[in-house]
Design an enzyme around this catalytic site. Structure first.
Site, short mmCIF file in Angstrom:
data_model
loop_
_atom_site.label_atom_id
_atom_site.label_comp_id
_atom_site.label_asym_id
_atom_site.label_seq_id
_atom_site.Cartn_x
_atom_site.Cartn_y
_atom_site.Cartn_z
CB SER A 1 -0.88 0.00 1.24
OG SER A 1 -1.42 1.29 1.47
CB SER B 1 3.51 0.75 8.64
OG SER B 1 2.47 1.69 8.56
CG ASP C 1 -5.21 -3.91 3.64
OD1 ASP C 1 -4.28 -3.50 4.35
OD2 ASP C 1 -5.82 -3.18 2.84
CG ASP D 1 -4.95 1.67 1.39
OD1 ASP D 1 -5.67 0.68 1.47
OD2 ASP D 1 -3.71 1.63 1.56
#
Length: 230
Positions: free
Chosen positions: A13, A205, A182, A40
């Site tokens: 992401s 992250s 996710d 996203d």
């Protein structure tokens, strides 16, 4: 449309990336060996955050060859479906909780010539999507509550992942429907999700904050997933 692969897929992401340098982030993810890139899409209503519009996604599309997927965390997914296709997204994922007529929405996505995905939040039962499996190419199980990156992985969702794996294998084994997870995916949590039956892993992250860089982080996540499903 390209069928989903059975090997573990790592789908970064770009939510934790520097928004002023999204194009460069996409290039770096491609260089790092990612399988595709997730956008996203948040509207500030379905989730308490606001992110990308289709023009932003479209501006990055010519820069890489990796497929794009749009994860629509929005109240009214139907309204802009063609715009995400025009922006270059090969997969569009809608939330079951947000679609008033989920069956129709998925039909529309497929009619636009792209892969259709459906996502469900941690508190949402798998039964909500049981009767639309014939229309999906991808089922996404959220392992955090959507809206923000950097949240802790909810191991409680592994039972749902396992149930989803059983549902997909029983309903349409010949279609090899992709099972993606996710939220909170790291080298410490990917094992549990993989063992439960997921084969596609969206991470943010854990990749962008990895001290050894994106390439090492992507490779390590893939290695851990492969070991978990042997």
């Amino acid at each position: 449309m390209t069928p989903p692969a059975s090997r573990p897929l790592i789908v970064p992401s770009v939510l934790p990336a520097d928004f002023a340098n999204l194009g460069e982030a996409c290039r770096q993810l491609e260089k790092a060996g990612a399988d595709r890139i997730q956008w996203d899409i948040m509207d500030g209503r379905f989730v308490p955050n606001l992110t990308f519009g289709p023009d932003t996604v479209a501006s990055c599309r010519p820069l890489v060859e990796l497929p794009f997927e749009a994860h629509l965390m929005v109240d009214d997914p139907d309204r802009l479906l063609p715009r995400w296709v025009d922006a270059g997204c090969a997969t569009i994922i809608v939330h079951a909780e947000a679609a008033t007529h989920l069956h129709r929405t998925l039909q529309t996505v497929r009619g636009l010539g792209v892969r259709a995905g459906v996502a469900i939040n941690p508190a949402t039962p798998l039964s909500l999507v049981e009767h639309v499996i014939d229309l999906v190419d991808l089922l996404l199980i959220m392992t955090v509550n959507p809206g923000f990156g950097g949240q802790a992985y909810l191991a409680s969702q592994e039972r749902k992942i396992a149930a989803a794996r059983g549902l997909l294998d029983a309903a349409a084994p010949e279609r090899n429907i992709e099972l993606e997870v996710d939220g909170g995916i790291t080298t410490e949590t990917i094992d549990g999700a993989a063992q439960a039956g997921a084969r596609t892993f969206c991470a943010g992250s854990a990749l962008f904050r990895a001290p050894r860089g994106l390439e090492s982080a992507v490779a390590e996540l893939r290695r851990r997933a492969e070991e978990a499903i042997r």
